[in-house]
Design a protein around this motif. Structure first.
Motif, short mmCIF file in Angstrom:
data_model
loop_
_atom_site.label_atom_id
_atom_site.label_comp_id
_atom_site.label_asym_id
_atom_site.label_seq_id
_atom_site.Cartn_x
_atom_site.Cartn_y
_atom_site.Cartn_z
N VAL A 8 0.86 -1.18 0.00
CA VAL A 8 0.00 0.00 0.00
C VAL A 8 0.90 1.23 0.00
O VAL A 8 1.55 1.53 1.00
CB VAL A 8 -0.95 0.01 1.21
CG1 VAL A 8 -1.81 1.27 1.20
CG2 VAL A 8 -1.84 -1.23 1.18
N ALA A 9 0.93 1.92 -1.13
CA ALA A 9 1.83 3.07 -1.31
C ALA A 9 1.17 4.34 -0.82
O ALA A 9 1.04 5.33 -1.56
CB ALA A 9 2.24 3.18 -2.77
N LEU A 50 10.67 4.88 5.06
CA LEU A 50 11.15 5.79 4.03
C LEU A 50 12.06 6.84 4.66
O LEU A 50 11.86 7.22 5.82
CB LEU A 50 9.97 6.48 3.35
CG LEU A 50 8.91 5.58 2.70
CD1 LEU A 50 7.80 6.43 2.09
CD2 LEU A 50 9.53 4.68 1.65
N ASP A 51 13.02 7.32 3.88
CA ASP A 51 13.95 8.30 4.46
C ASP A 51 13.42 9.72 4.44
O ASP A 51 14.00 10.62 5.05
CB ASP A 51 15.31 8.23 3.75
CG ASP A 51 15.21 8.40 2.25
OD1 ASP A 51 14.14 8.83 1.77
OD2 ASP A 51 16.19 8.10 1.55
N PHE A 56 7.07 9.25 -0.94
CA PHE A 56 5.72 8.85 -1.33
C PHE A 56 5.41 9.27 -2.78
O PHE A 56 4.49 8.75 -3.40
CB PHE A 56 4.68 9.47 -0.40
CG PHE A 56 4.49 8.73 0.90
CD1 PHE A 56 3.80 7.53 0.93
CD2 PHE A 56 5.00 9.24 2.09
CE1 PHE A 56 3.62 6.84 2.13
CE2 PHE A 56 4.82 8.57 3.28
CZ PHE A 56 4.14 7.36 3.31
N MET A 57 6.19 10.23 -3.29
CA MET A 57 6.01 10.71 -4.66
C MET A 57 7.07 10.16 -5.62
O MET A 57 7.14 10.56 -6.77
CB MET A 57 6.05 12.24 -4.68
CG MET A 57 4.95 12.91 -3.88
SD MET A 57 3.31 12.60 -4.57
CE MET A 57 3.43 13.46 -6.13
N ASP A 58 7.88 9.23 -5.16
CA ASP A 58 8.97 8.66 -5.96
C ASP A 58 8.52 7.31 -6.50
O ASP A 58 8.62 6.27 -5.83
CB ASP A 58 10.22 8.51 -5.10
CG ASP A 58 11.46 8.13 -5.90
OD1 ASP A 58 11.31 7.53 -6.98
OD2 ASP A 58 12.57 8.44 -5.43
N GLY A 79 -4.50 10.43 -3.52
CA GLY A 79 -3.43 11.40 -3.35
C GLY A 79 -2.12 10.81 -3.82
O GLY A 79 -2.07 9.77 -4.49
N PHE A 80 -1.02 11.47 -3.50
CA PHE A 80 0.32 11.00 -3.87
C PHE A 80 0.35 10.59 -5.35
O PHE A 80 0.06 11.39 -6.23
CB PHE A 80 0.78 9.87 -2.95
CG PHE A 80 0.99 10.29 -1.54
CD1 PHE A 80 1.63 11.48 -1.22
CD2 PHE A 80 0.53 9.52 -0.48
CE1 PHE A 80 1.83 11.88 0.10
CE2 PHE A 80 0.72 9.90 0.85
CZ PHE A 80 1.37 11.08 1.12
N LEU A 81 0.66 9.31 -5.64
CA LEU A 81 0.82 8.84 -7.02
C LEU A 81 -0.37 8.02 -7.50
O LEU A 81 -0.25 7.25 -8.45
CB LEU A 81 2.10 8.00 -7.13
CG LEU A 81 3.41 8.76 -6.90
CD1 LEU A 81 4.58 7.78 -6.87
CD2 LEU A 81 3.63 9.81 -7.97
N SER A 82 -1.52 8.20 -6.87
CA SER A 82 -2.68 7.35 -7.20
C SER A 82 -3.17 7.55 -8.63
O SER A 82 -3.82 6.66 -9.19
CB SER A 82 -3.82 7.61 -6.22
OG SER A 82 -4.23 8.97 -6.27
#
Length: 676
Positions: A8-9, A50-51, A56-58, A79-82
């Protein structure tokens, strides 16, 4: 294929929602999370740190995690890359050394390319006879002015939108030509792709936001699960949603058919929402956009059709699964909706302070959720089965959406659902240092316009003060009468009663005496040089400590009693990282909101550069641009002057608390500020 395994991203309550449905299907689950934002990860079987929030956008990084953890599926949430065709494309073919490609839970790459681009979606609608408002893609401020000229003598208002915006981000309403440049720059700053389009705005009285939930399979079959109405908005961000709409069926039927017509043209697969504006008086309507993903407000649809939309979405990601398999009763003609549902978005914002983000920390003891028949709470302020930290707390910062929870109610009619929602808000308790919009939500539901169906897309922004007053009245708890003797001697009848919404563990009464030690450096046990003063609370006017406290004090600092008002600011950052402006000093320019600095005035950005001889700021110029949850706000200089120094820690990328000193303007010889 063995047991499916899904990454789940995403984060927050939608990640929790997906984990729960996947677990019920027997799937294995993988979470990604950042420091101080791991509560959703406690619901997953595995978790990857995550660093930075930017990861979340990578898309490439997410794809790499999915492969390293052996996932068979990736769900982007919302949201994000959905809506990213790039992310979906990374899984369209098998990676080297893989026997099968990872499945992206969402529409096809081809569908995403159209649906995620608002202009391409408009072109699709126009090509099949679905009406749209006039609009054009723009790449400069000059393009916007040309579009305004083409609209004729009465062009305003218009809307500027980022092609990849959403959730209120990347959208600005423009009411005058002079507002174009600032609106364009703010949309550009909130758009990952830096692509903008302009559209004639159909906003205000009569116009309602209506969206249709569509479900499709890979065989070209589509159906709808009725519509939602989402007209209670602020800055184009939805706050309260309902299903179904209160509009007459004659106004809704053409919109339902238009959504299905577009979905069939796209051979839409998975969940999608087709959004429209509908005029309640004329029943005129236009297509707005497609959201090719699950929506924040999917919950109200689930309530009125009694299905798990995430469950369906996961099953439809397999190409052999059809609509008939997952929705056997909906493929020919959807059954009528059952009852009425309302969703309330509880957010960490302070309506009293211009809806500023209210960052801070919350603990389980700070929260009490509503419950009972017909009440559902979707939240990330919870701990899953893999959480073992007894001192767990949640951090609300500026990197992510401010939604704390979604409170969903379901009842037989709109009026019954409204009463149930009001009851849920009265039961809700959020204490600690985080403010919420609870009173605002209650005020909307208490307003006659809500009950009469007179809400429109600009309604809330026209009367926020009235709505807040209604909400406070509705939520006010009747308290026991105080001791008459106590009130007559103090002049503050509610002095020792904690305000609703606070923990109530701190008792402050008139006559309380304290000793105040003042020193130029931190005190130690052996410090004997500190000045010590007595401090007595003479009267208490309002007690909601630690959030707010006011009254009068008698102190050895002053020969006269002093009136005071103590208002707690955000706890976003510690003062050791920054310094606070002195509100009594006119040379101090402060940042009135908490957030991340994304842009500084050129005089501030170049301050200290020996090649720059003057560092002037003129009144009204943008002093600093602050991003809060990816939405940008401009803080303009209240006066003119020459910069004598920057505030501590002020630089692009810094996350600053409310009241931070941005800079100091040097005074002129006569003691006033420089006039440029």
């Amino acid at each position: 294929m063995g047991t499916p395994k899904i990454l789940v991203a995403n984060r927050g309550e939608i990640a929790v929602r997906i984990f729960r449905s996947a677990t019920e299907l027997g799937w294995q689950t993988v979470a990604i999370y950042t420091e101080k934002d791991e509560s959703h990860a406690s619901y997953a079987d595995e978790a990857v740190l995550l660093d930075s929030p930017a990861r979340f956008m990578d898309a490439d990084h997410i794809a790499d995690i999915a492969r390293r953890t052996g996932c068979t599926h990736v769900h982007p949430g919302y949201g994000f890359l959905s809506e990213s065709p790039k992310l979906a494309a990374l899984f369209s073919t098998p990676h080297p050394n893989e026997s099968a490609s990872i499945i992206f839970v969402g529409p096809s790459v081809e569908t995403l390319k159209i649906a995620s681009d608002k202009m391409l979606s408009r072109e699709l609608a126009t090509s099949i006879g679905v009406p749209t408002a006039p609009g054009i893609r723009v790449s400069s401020v000059a393009d916007v002015h040309q579009f305004i000229e083409k609209l004729g003598p009465c062009p305003f208002p218009i809307i500027l939108k980022a092609l990849d915006g959403g959730g209120g981000r990347g959208i600005r309403l423009v009411n005058a030509a002079g507002d174009v440049e600032n609106a364009f720059q703010r949309c550009l700053g909130e758009s990952p792709s830096k692509q903008i389009f302009a559209e004639q705005a159909l906003v205000g009285r009569g116009w309602k936001h209506v969206e249709v939930q569509v479900v499709g399979d890979s065989q070209g079959n589509v159906t709808h699960l009725w519509e939602r109405e989402c007209s209670v908005q602020r800055r184009f961000q939805k706050i309260i949603e309902m299903a179904p709409s209160t509009l007459p069926r004659t106004a809704i039927e053409p919109v339902l058919e238009a959504a299905l017509k577009m979905a069939r043209k796209l051979r839409y697969a998975g969940l999608g929402t087709f959004e429209f504006l509908v005029n309640a008086q004329s029943h005129e309507w236009v297509f707005l956009e497609i959201n090719p993903r699950i929506q924040v407000e999917h919950t109200v649809t689930e309530e009125i059709v009694n299905v798990d939309l995430v469950h369906i979405q996961l099953l439809l990601s397999t190409k052999t699964t059809t609509l008939t398999d997952v929705l056997p009763n909906h493929t020919i003609s959807p059954p009528p909706p059952f009852g009425h549902a309302i969703q309330l978005r509880l957010v960490a914002e302070d309506p009293v302070r211009s809806f500023q983000l209210s960052p801070g920390t919350l603990r389980p003891s700070d929260i009490s959720w509503p419950a009972g028949r017909g009440v559902r709470v979707d939240t990330w302020l919870s701990t899953g089965p893999s959480a073992h930290n007894p001192g767990f707390e949640w951090t609300i910062g500026v990197d992510f959406d401010s939604v704390l929870a979604k409170i969903i109610v379901h009842a037989g009619s709109p009026s019954e659902a409204t009463e149930k929602a009001q009851r849920a808000l009265r039961e809700l308790r959020i204490s600690g240092d985080v403010k919420t919009n609870r009173e605002l939500l209650a005020g909307v539901l208490a307003h006659p316009d809500w009950r009469e169906g007179a809400i429109h897309t600009r309604w809330l922004e026209e009367a926020p003060d009235e709505v807040l007053r209604l909400g406070n009245d509705r939520l006010r708890v009747k308290k026991a009468q105080p001791n008459p003797l106590s009130s007559s001697t103090t002049g503050a009848s509610s002095a020792s009663t904690p305000a609703e919404g606070t923990s109530g563990t701190i008792l402050l009464q008139p006559g309380s005496s304290s000793q105040l030690s003042i020193s130029s450096s931190p005190l130690s046990d052996s410090d004997t040089q500190a000045q010590k003063h007595s401090l007595v609370l003479s009267t208490i006017r309002h007690n909601a400590f630690p959030n707010e406290l006011s009254g009068t004090v008698t102190t050895s600092l002053s020969p006269e009693p002093l009136a005071f008002s103590l208002l707690q600011l955000s706890s976003l950052a510690t003062s050791s990282h920054f310094e606070f402006a002195d509100p009594r000093d006119p040379s101090h320019l402060s940042c009135p909101i908490a957030g991340k600095i994304v842009e500084l005035h050129p005089a501030l950005a170049a301050f200290g550069d020996p090649s720059v001889s003057h560092a002037f700021i003129r009144e009204g110029e943008p002093l600093v641009v602050v991003s809060v949850m990816k939405m940008e706000s401009v803080v303009n200089a209240p006066r003119s002057g020459k910069v004598s120094r920057l505030g501590k820690g002020i630089e692009a990328g810094a996350v600053v608390p409310e009241g931070t000193l941005v800079c100091i303007l040097s005074p002129t010889e006569n003691g006033g500020l420089a006039r440029l």
